[in-house]
Design a protein around this motif. Structure first.
Motif, PDB file in Angstrom:
ATOM      1  N   HIS A 145       0.833  -1.206   0.000  1.00 18.87           N
ATOM      2  CA  HIS A 145       0.000   0.000   0.000  1.00 18.87           C
ATOM      3  C   HIS A 145       0.866   1.253   0.000  1.00 18.87           C
ATOM      4  O   HIS A 145       1.957   1.280   0.595  1.00 18.87           O
ATOM      5  CB  HIS A 145      -0.919   0.000   1.224  1.00 18.87           C
ATOM      6  CG  HIS A 145      -1.951   1.082   1.192  1.00 18.87           C
ATOM      7  ND1 HIS A 145      -1.776   2.282   1.845  1.00 18.87           N
ATOM      8  CD2 HIS A 145      -3.153   1.157   0.573  1.00 18.87           C
ATOM      9  CE1 HIS A 145      -2.841   3.041   1.655  1.00 18.87           C
ATOM     10  NE2 HIS A 145      -3.696   2.375   0.880  1.00 18.87           N
ATOM     11  N   ILE A 146       0.399   2.281  -0.650  1.00 17.09           N
ATOM     12  CA  ILE A 146       1.189   3.502  -0.834  1.00 17.09           C
ATOM     13  C   ILE A 146       1.642   4.110   0.493  1.00 17.09           C
ATOM     14  O   ILE A 146       2.740   4.677   0.583  1.00 17.09           O
ATOM     15  CB  ILE A 146       0.390   4.539  -1.664  1.00 17.09           C
ATOM     16  CG1 ILE A 146       1.285   5.733  -2.010  1.00 17.09           C
ATOM     17  CG2 ILE A 146      -0.889   4.955  -0.948  1.00 17.09           C
ATOM     18  CD1 ILE A 146       0.633   6.697  -2.990  1.00 17.09           C
ATOM     19  N   SER A 147       0.838   3.968   1.536  1.00 14.07           N
ATOM     20  CA  SER A 147       1.222   4.542   2.830  1.00 14.07           C
ATOM     21  C   SER A 147       2.444   3.838   3.414  1.00 14.07           C
ATOM     22  O   SER A 147       3.290   4.473   4.051  1.00 14.07           O
ATOM     23  CB  SER A 147       0.050   4.452   3.811  1.00 14.07           C
ATOM     24  OG  SER A 147      -0.295   3.101   4.074  1.00 14.07           O
ATOM     25  N   ILE A 148       2.551   2.526   3.176  1.00 14.68           N
ATOM     26  CA  ILE A 148       3.706   1.771   3.671  1.00 14.68           C
ATOM     27  C   ILE A 148       4.924   2.046   2.805  1.00 14.68           C
ATOM     28  O   ILE A 148       6.040   2.239   3.326  1.00 14.68           O
ATOM     29  CB  ILE A 148       3.396   0.262   3.682  1.00 14.68           C
ATOM     30  CG1 ILE A 148       2.116  -0.012   4.483  1.00 14.68           C
ATOM     31  CG2 ILE A 148       4.574  -0.509   4.263  1.00 14.68           C
ATOM     32  CD1 ILE A 148       2.163   0.432   5.919  1.00 14.68           C
ATOM     33  N   VAL A 149       4.723   2.086   1.486  1.00 11.52           N
ATOM     34  CA  VAL A 149       5.836   2.372   0.572  1.00 11.52           C
ATOM     35  C   VAL A 149       6.425   3.745   0.872  1.00 11.52           C
ATOM     36  O   VAL A 149       7.647   3.932   0.891  1.00 11.52           O
ATOM     37  CB  VAL A 149       5.359   2.287  -0.890  1.00 11.52           C
ATOM     38  CG1 VAL A 149       6.466   2.744  -1.840  1.00 11.52           C
ATOM     39  CG2 VAL A 149       4.920   0.865  -1.224  1.00 11.52           C
ATOM     40  N   ARG A 150       5.558   4.719   1.132  1.00  7.20           N
ATOM     41  CA  ARG A 150       6.025   6.076   1.448  1.00  7.20           C
ATOM     42  C   ARG A 150       6.906   6.072   2.697  1.00  7.20           C
ATOM     43  O   ARG A 150       7.960   6.714   2.731  1.00  7.20           O
ATOM     44  CB  ARG A 150       4.821   6.999   1.652  1.00  7.20           C
ATOM     45  CG  ARG A 150       5.183   8.400   2.117  1.00  7.20           C
ATOM     46  CD  ARG A 150       3.929   9.233   2.328  1.00  7.20           C
ATOM     47  NE  ARG A 150       4.255  10.527   2.901  1.00  7.20           N
ATOM     48  CZ  ARG A 150       4.414  10.769   4.204  1.00  7.20           C
ATOM     49  NH1 ARG A 150       4.276   9.755   5.073  1.00  7.20           N
ATOM     50  NH2 ARG A 150       4.704  11.978   4.645  1.00  7.20           N
ATOM     51  N   ARG A 151       6.484   5.332   3.717  1.00  6.01           N
ATOM     52  CA  ARG A 151       7.284   5.267   4.939  1.00  6.01           C
ATOM     53  C   ARG A 151       8.640   4.614   4.684  1.00  6.01           C
ATOM     54  O   ARG A 151       9.665   5.046   5.222  1.00  6.01           O
ATOM     55  CB  ARG A 151       6.528   4.472   6.008  1.00  6.01           C
ATOM     56  CG  ARG A 151       5.263   5.145   6.506  1.00  6.01           C
ATOM     57  CD  ARG A 151       4.538   4.237   7.479  1.00  6.01           C
ATOM     58  NE  ARG A 151       3.181   4.688   7.721  1.00  6.01           N
ATOM     59  CZ  ARG A 151       2.285   3.999   8.417  1.00  6.01           C
ATOM     60  NH1 ARG A 151       2.613   2.837   8.927  1.00  6.01           N
ATOM     61  NH2 ARG A 151       1.068   4.466   8.597  1.00  6.01           N
ATOM     62  N   THR A 196     -10.055  -0.871  -1.601  1.00  2.00           N
ATOM     63  CA  THR A 196      -9.384   0.405  -1.819  1.00  2.00           C
ATOM     64  C   THR A 196      -9.381   1.275  -0.574  1.00  2.00           C
ATOM     65  O   THR A 196     -10.393   1.425   0.107  1.00  2.00           O
ATOM     66  CB  THR A 196     -10.053   1.174  -2.968  1.00  2.00           C
ATOM     67  OG1 THR A 196     -10.051   0.350  -4.131  1.00  2.00           O
ATOM     68  CG2 THR A 196      -9.318   2.467  -3.268  1.00  2.00           C
ATOM     69  N   SER A 197      -8.209   1.825  -0.285  1.00  2.00           N
ATOM     70  CA  SER A 197      -8.050   2.760   0.829  1.00  2.00           C
ATOM     71  C   SER A 197      -6.992   3.779   0.435  1.00  2.00           C
ATOM     72  O   SER A 197      -5.816   3.440   0.302  1.00  2.00           O
ATOM     73  CB  SER A 197      -7.617   2.005   2.090  1.00  2.00           C
ATOM     74  OG  SER A 197      -7.333   2.900   3.143  1.00  2.00           O
ATOM     75  N   ILE A 198      -7.424   5.041   0.240  1.00  2.00           N
ATOM     76  CA  ILE A 198      -6.507   6.085  -0.198  1.00  2.00           C
ATOM     77  C   ILE A 198      -6.386   7.146   0.890  1.00  2.00           C
ATOM     78  O   ILE A 198      -7.377   7.777   1.263  1.00  2.00           O
ATOM     79  CB  ILE A 198      -6.987   6.722  -1.512  1.00  2.00           C
ATOM     80  CG1 ILE A 198      -7.098   5.630  -2.592  1.00  2.00           C
ATOM     81  CG2 ILE A 198      -6.044   7.831  -1.956  1.00  2.00           C
ATOM     82  CD1 ILE A 198      -7.545   6.137  -3.930  1.00  2.00           C
TER      83      ILE A 198
END
Length: 239
Positions: A145-151, A196-198
């Motif tokens: 998920h993008i939130s984990i990749v960002r971290r 989906t969760s954005i």
């Protein structure tokens, strides 16, 4: 001298139980709602890692299912015993954990596999607990998920109390790795869906919901907060 860690006690100390209230089961945007919709009324269901049995209780009352649960935490199992038909207080560790279970229409792993040391062996055992044509339903958080990749890009890998980075999680999955895990365990007719969760988008208007749905459809690996895997075992006519 080598010190042996009791994983079950360790996880209980981190969090005694997941006795959360269920989300709306008529809402197709959450994993529990999708699983609830998919299970056929009157099914014999095994809820692995059932915690306090809230989901199984609804299956019993609204879909007239017979629901048994496996739960290693004694405190949670005590509550589940009043909500489910049978409760088995035992750990789920490998293929042998299911030797005494059979003829279920459905086996559920709802946010459970990520807590296990060997989820791949557990899936193989769960297959044997199903009757011919039976189905497995798996929900896991999406580590891509993008939130984990960002971290990760920022060098942040901090555990949290809840969510994908829950400090009791031992394994992580993506859509592809869950697909492979179910295939390797011998399941057929596998389907992988993303919920989906954005971050920051929310659901404040129909327009934002539309944007969220479109982004989730176009980039499911990036925007799926949870992953729902479904598979079947061979029926007698498929052998």
């Amino acid at each position: 001298m080598e010190t042996k860690i009791d994983i079950d006690s360790f996880q209980e100390d981190l969090r005694p139980g997941y006795d959360f209230h269920l989300p709306s089961l008529t809402d197709a945007s959450n994993s529990r709602g999708l699983v609830f919709k998919a299970i056929v009324s009157g099914s014999h269901v095994l809820d692995v890692g059932c915690d306090t049995g809230r989901f199984g209780e609804v299956l019993r009352k609204q879909k007239y299912c017979t629901v048994d649960g496996i739960e290693p935490c004694a405190r949670a199992a005590q509550l589940a015993s009043s909500r489910l038909d049978k409760i088995f207080i035992q750990p789920v560790e490998n293929e042998r954990s299911f030797e005494e279970f059979e003829n279920y229409d459905a086996v559920l792993f709802l946010d459970v596999l990520e807590h296990l040391v060997d989820p791949w062996s557990v899936l193989e055992g769960a297959k044997k607990a199903l009757k011919p044509g039976g189905a497995i339903y798996v929900v896991v958080p999406n580590i891509a998920h993008i939130s984990i990749v960002r971290r990760l890009v920022l060098g942040d890998f901090e555990y949290q109390k809840y969510g994908t980075m829950d400090k009791t999680h031992l394994r992580w999955f993506t859509r592809k790795s869950l697909q492979r895990a179910l295939e390797d365990a011998g399941f057929i007719n596998i389907k992988i869906d993303g919920l989906t969760s954005i971050p920051y988008l929310g659901k404040r208007s129909n327009a934002l919901r539309f944007i969220e749905n479109q982004l989730g459809r176009l980039f499911p690996n990036m925007f799926s907060g949870s992953i729902l895997g479904h598979g079947q075992v061979y029926s007698s006519c498929q052998r």
